[in-house]
Structure formats: C-alpha cells, structure tokens
Design an enzyme around this catalytic site. Structure first.
Site, PDB file in Angstrom:
ATOM      1  N   HIS A 164     -14.092  11.804 -12.235  1.00  0.00           N
ATOM      2  CA  HIS A 164     -13.797  12.722 -11.853  1.00  0.00           C
ATOM      3  C   HIS A 164     -13.873  11.761 -10.037  1.00  0.00           C
ATOM      4  CE1 HIS A 164     -14.271  15.774 -14.888  1.00  0.00           C
ATOM      5  NE2 HIS A 164     -15.135  14.580 -15.309  1.00  0.00           N
ATOM      6  N   SER A 285      -2.918  -0.553  13.215  1.00  0.00           N
ATOM      7  CA  SER A 285      -2.076   0.447  14.253  1.00  0.00           C
ATOM      8  C   SER A 285      -2.046  -0.405  15.623  1.00  0.00           C
ATOM      9  CB  SER A 285      -3.378   1.525  14.440  1.00  0.00           C
ATOM     10  OG  SER A 285      -3.058   2.871  15.655  1.00  0.00           O
ATOM     11  N   LYS A 291      -7.996  -0.492  13.616  1.00  0.00           N
ATOM     12  CA  LYS A 291      -7.372  -0.016  12.099  1.00  0.00           C
ATOM     13  C   LYS A 291      -7.188  -1.308  11.405  1.00  0.00           C
ATOM     14  CE  LYS A 291      -5.962   3.779  10.876  1.00  0.00           C
ATOM     15  NZ  LYS A 291      -6.211   4.406  10.285  1.00  0.00           N
ATOM     16  N   GLU A 298       0.295   1.854  -0.175  1.00  0.00           N
ATOM     17  CA  GLU A 298       0.600   3.036  -0.375  1.00  0.00           C
ATOM     18  C   GLU A 298       1.901   3.128  -0.249  1.00  0.00           C
ATOM     19  OE1 GLU A 298      -1.673   4.716   3.774  1.00  0.00           O
ATOM     20  OE2 GLU A 298      -1.312   2.549   3.719  1.00  0.00           O
TER      21      GLU A 298
END
Ligand code: ARG
Length: 467
Positions: A164, A285, A291, A298
């Site tokens: 979970h 970024s 970043k 992804e």
C-alpha cells in the site's frame, strides 16, 4: 505520369479494369510507405520461393540466377536509399516485383508463380517478427544480467519493503531487483512461446485455397527456417493471432517496465532519495536550476499506453473478420511496427540505465528504521514464546502506538518499557528488532535474507547463461 492515367503495365493486376484507379483511392489503399520496412524479409521469402521453383523445374538455372542477381541488386538499391519506391505500385511486394522485372525481364514475371500477396505478406510478417522478437529477447537478457549484478552487489543493502506504499517490512535491495528479474523472465518465456507458435510457413497457401503447382512447401519452409508449412491454407493467409499474441506479450513487458519506472521515479525524488539515475538518462529544467528529472522512466511509463492501445487495435482489427484474407489486415502493420519500436527502445534504455543507477544505502536504511518495519518481527518473537499470533499482533500494536507517541522507533524503547507490554520479552528481543535481524530471519526459499539473494543470483546466472 499523373496518378489517374497509370496504364495497365503499372498495375500488376490491371488486366480486368476499364478505368484507372482514382488517385485518392490509390493513395488511400497503398501501404508502401510503411510496409517497405518488410523489404528485407520480402526478398528473403522470394529467394526461397525462387529456389523451390527451380527445384520443381518451374524455373531453369538461368532464370533462377537472374532472379537472385536482380533481388541482390534491389537489396543494394534499398540499402543505398536509391530504390524507386512508388505509391502506384501499392505495396512492398509489387514494388519489388515490378523492379525485378524491369531489371531482368521475363524471368522476373515468373517469380510469383504459385504465390499470392496473401501468403507472401503472412510469411513476411512472421519472418520479420521472428527476428525482432529475438532482438527483444536479447535486450531482456542484457537487462536481467545487469539486475543480477546489481542484486549481488546489494544483497545486504536494506530498504523498506512496501505494501500500500506504506512501510511494511525491511527487505534487501538485491531481493527487490530479483523481483524485477522474475517479471522479465516470464516476459522472455512468453516471447519464446509466441515466436514458436508463429513459426509456421504460409507460402503455398497462395490466395486462400492452395495452388495447383506442385510446390515443395517443406523445402521452402526449411530454407526459411520455419518449423513446418502451415496446415490449412485459409487459416494461413487470414489469421493474425500471432501478431496479437506478440502484442499481448509486448504489452506485458511494457506493463512491467511501467511498474519499475514508477518506482524509479519515486525513489529518485528528494522525498525518497533512495537512488540516483545516471545523468545521461535525465534532463534539467529550463527554469528551475535544482531539477534533475527522471525523463526516461517517465517516458517509458507513458509509452506503455500506446502499446496497450495497439493490442486493442489489433484485436478489434481481427474481430468478426470472415475467412479468408481481407484487406483489413493491411492495418496490422503500423500498430505492430510502433509496438516493436516502443518495446525495443524501452528495453534498451532500461537495460543500460537500471544496472548503472547509484544506490543511496543510508537513505534506504533510515527510511526502513523510521517506519516500524520490524513490528512483525516483534510479533513473531512473542509467538515463539507461546503467545497466539492474534494476541501478539495486539500487543505489538500497543507498543507501536506508544513509540509513535514518544516519537521513536520500537528499537529505541528500553527493555523495561517493552516488558510493560508483555513480560515474555527478554534482552534478546533487540536482535529481532534490528533491520539485519529481520532480513536475516527470512532465510527461506524466495525470502529476502542476503543468503537467499546470493543463492538465487547464482542459480539465475546458471538459468539464463552468459549468452
Ligand atoms: N498490403 C497487403 C497487406 O498488407 C498485402 C496483401 C494484399 N493482398 C491483396 N489481395 N490485396 O495485407
């Protein structure tokens, strides 16, 4: 020449038609823009067919050698990028055949004896998929070898195991990598299964009913490395279940990669900080200098969607099609090719990226320590001292609530405090409350103990070989 005045020489089937094909229809029905990817296997199939035609004396020696030379030249023209592809010739088969005849004359016109584009395309896709599946399987093996190295290296590295997405019990990083290995192992097996089942040869089925020429199908099958000629000509030209089966296997690979991707994205976030992905797999970024984005995981996570979509496209394409061949089937190629590109690209990226990730063992350990990951071990400890499991669960639940109140871990409570929950607790409890004690205790086949991980790595290396 404009599209509308193509003469019958241009259309290999022009004989029975009274007016030329509409230019729009020609473009709409043509597949050459995408099926030219099959040129190499189309030529391979034609060479085998021609050799078989020589064997049954439909061709003589001169004709066969003219065909072989012509097809070789076509191969070279395609490789060099100067083959005259033409939409007027509709598909890869007719482009190659027309070019062959232009190059060698009448012998070229004999190549199609006893053959139809229907059995030709069904053969081409099988040859093509068979080769690409082998490439996907090699990439899976590369990836698996990298996972085994990583697992061995981190057989003792502790991280929290989750259920979970809540900290559940401590596990070893090596054990987690071996879970990924198992997913890929089943994927590899599924690809082998579907490659074996697809490896029967349609040639000789001709348009649908077989052919009146005494083709030696067994010989052609042998030349092309098929296990046997397809048994039923109607089925051979019409079904694309093998393409669907491959797409389903590919969809499962992508589903697995998407799960790994999700974990990589989570783990590389500042909140987890369990791993660092190789810089070459990330981007920055344009506005936020701090970043480092996990673009590749992804993207793979996102790309799984198109492969699932192609699976549904192909199922829907085949659904309710009457026997035998229908032009619908031309629509199988774009989903299949995109599935292959996506699959191979994703596997290639993961096979290199994952084995090279950097593990932050301190952060993993700290996360396991903070999450009451050894609560089950305390319960098991009490059970071994005579308490029924349900009661032990209750006792440990109270101890956890107490530690939560105090803002500390179970292992931070002193013996007297622990004994206030159950008097059976002794000094030796601290051995099971440690993370190492917990993972070492799970020394059962398939369990997370470092000893098991090392054993399994050795067994799995044996299983997949060094290939
Ligand atoms: N381009 C066709 C396909 O992809 C080849 C077979 C065409 N056969 C036919 N009778 N039109 O399926």
């Amino acid at each position: 020449m404009s599209h509308n005045d193509s003469d019958s020489d241009d259309r290999l089937w022009g004989g029975r038609f009274q007016e030329p094909t509409d230019a729009f229809v020609q473009a709409f029905t043509a597949s050459v823009d995408f099926d030219r990817r099959l040129a190499e296997v189309d030529i391979e199939g034609s060479l085998a067919h021609a050799r078989m035609l020589r064997r049954i004396a439909v061709l003589d020696d001169d004709e066969l050698s003219a065909i072989e030379k012509g097809l070789q030249q076509i191969r070279e023209e395609i490789a060099a990028g100067d083959f005259p592809w033409s939409v007027e010739r509709e598909d890869v088969h007719m482009n190659i055949e027309a070019r062959l005849t232009a190059l060698i004359g009448d012998a070229g016109k004999k190549l199609h004896t006893g053959r139809s584009r229907n059995d030709q395309i069904a053969t081409d896709i099988r040859l093509y998929l068979r080769r690409e599946i082998a490439r996907a399987q090699e990439l899976i093996r590369d990836f698996q070898r990298g996972l085994l190295d990583l697992a061995e290296h981190h057989a003792d590295t502790i991280l929290p195991g989750f259920t979970h997405l809540q900290v559940a019990q401590p596990i070893t990083f090596g054990h987690h990598m071996l879970a990924w290995f198992e997913m890929l192992e089943r994927d590899h097996g599924r690809l082998s299964d579907c490659a074996d089942r697809m490896n029967v040869m349609p040639l000789g089925a001709a348009a649908l009913a077989g052919t009146s020429y005494p083709l030696d199908r067994a010989y052609t099958a042998e030349l092309l490395g098929f296990s046997m000629p397809a048994r039923n000509s109607l089925d051979a030209v019409s079904d694309r279940d093998f393409a669907i089966e491959f797409s389903a296997a590919a969809a499962l690979v992508m589903m697995h990669l998407s799960r790994m991707a999700e974990e990589l994205v989570l783990w590389s976030s500042a909140q987890f900080d369990f791993i660092r992905l190789p810089d070459r797999y990330c981007t920055g970024s344009s506005i936020m200098p701090q970043k480092k984005n996990p673009d590749v995981p992804e993207l793979v996570r996102g790309k799984s969607g198109r492969v699932f979509g192609h699976l549904v496209s192909l199922l829907t394409l085949m659904k309710s099609q009457p026997l035998a061949y229908n032009k619908d089937n031309q629509e199988d190629k774009e989903p299949l090719f995109d599935t292959l590109d996506t699959l191979l690209g994703s596997l290639r990226a993961f096979a290199d990226m994952v084995p090279n990730l950097e593990v932050n063992a301190d952060a993993m350990r700290e996360a396991a320590r903070r999450g009451f990951a050894t609560a089950t071990d305390l319960a098991d400890y009490l059970v071994k001292r005579g308490l029924p499991f349900r009661d032990a669960h209750e006792v440990v639940g109270k101890a956890v609530a107490h530690a939560l109140n105090k803002g500390c871990d179970l292992s931070d409570l002193d013996l007297a405090e622990l004994q206030s929950f159950d008097s059976r607790i002794g000094e030796d409890v601290f051995e099971v409350l440690t993370l190492e004690g917990s993972v070492n205790a799970r020394d059962i086949t398939g369990g997370t103990a470092p000893r098991q991980v090392r054993l399994q790595v050795a067994q799995l290396r044996e299983l997949i070989g060094t290939g």
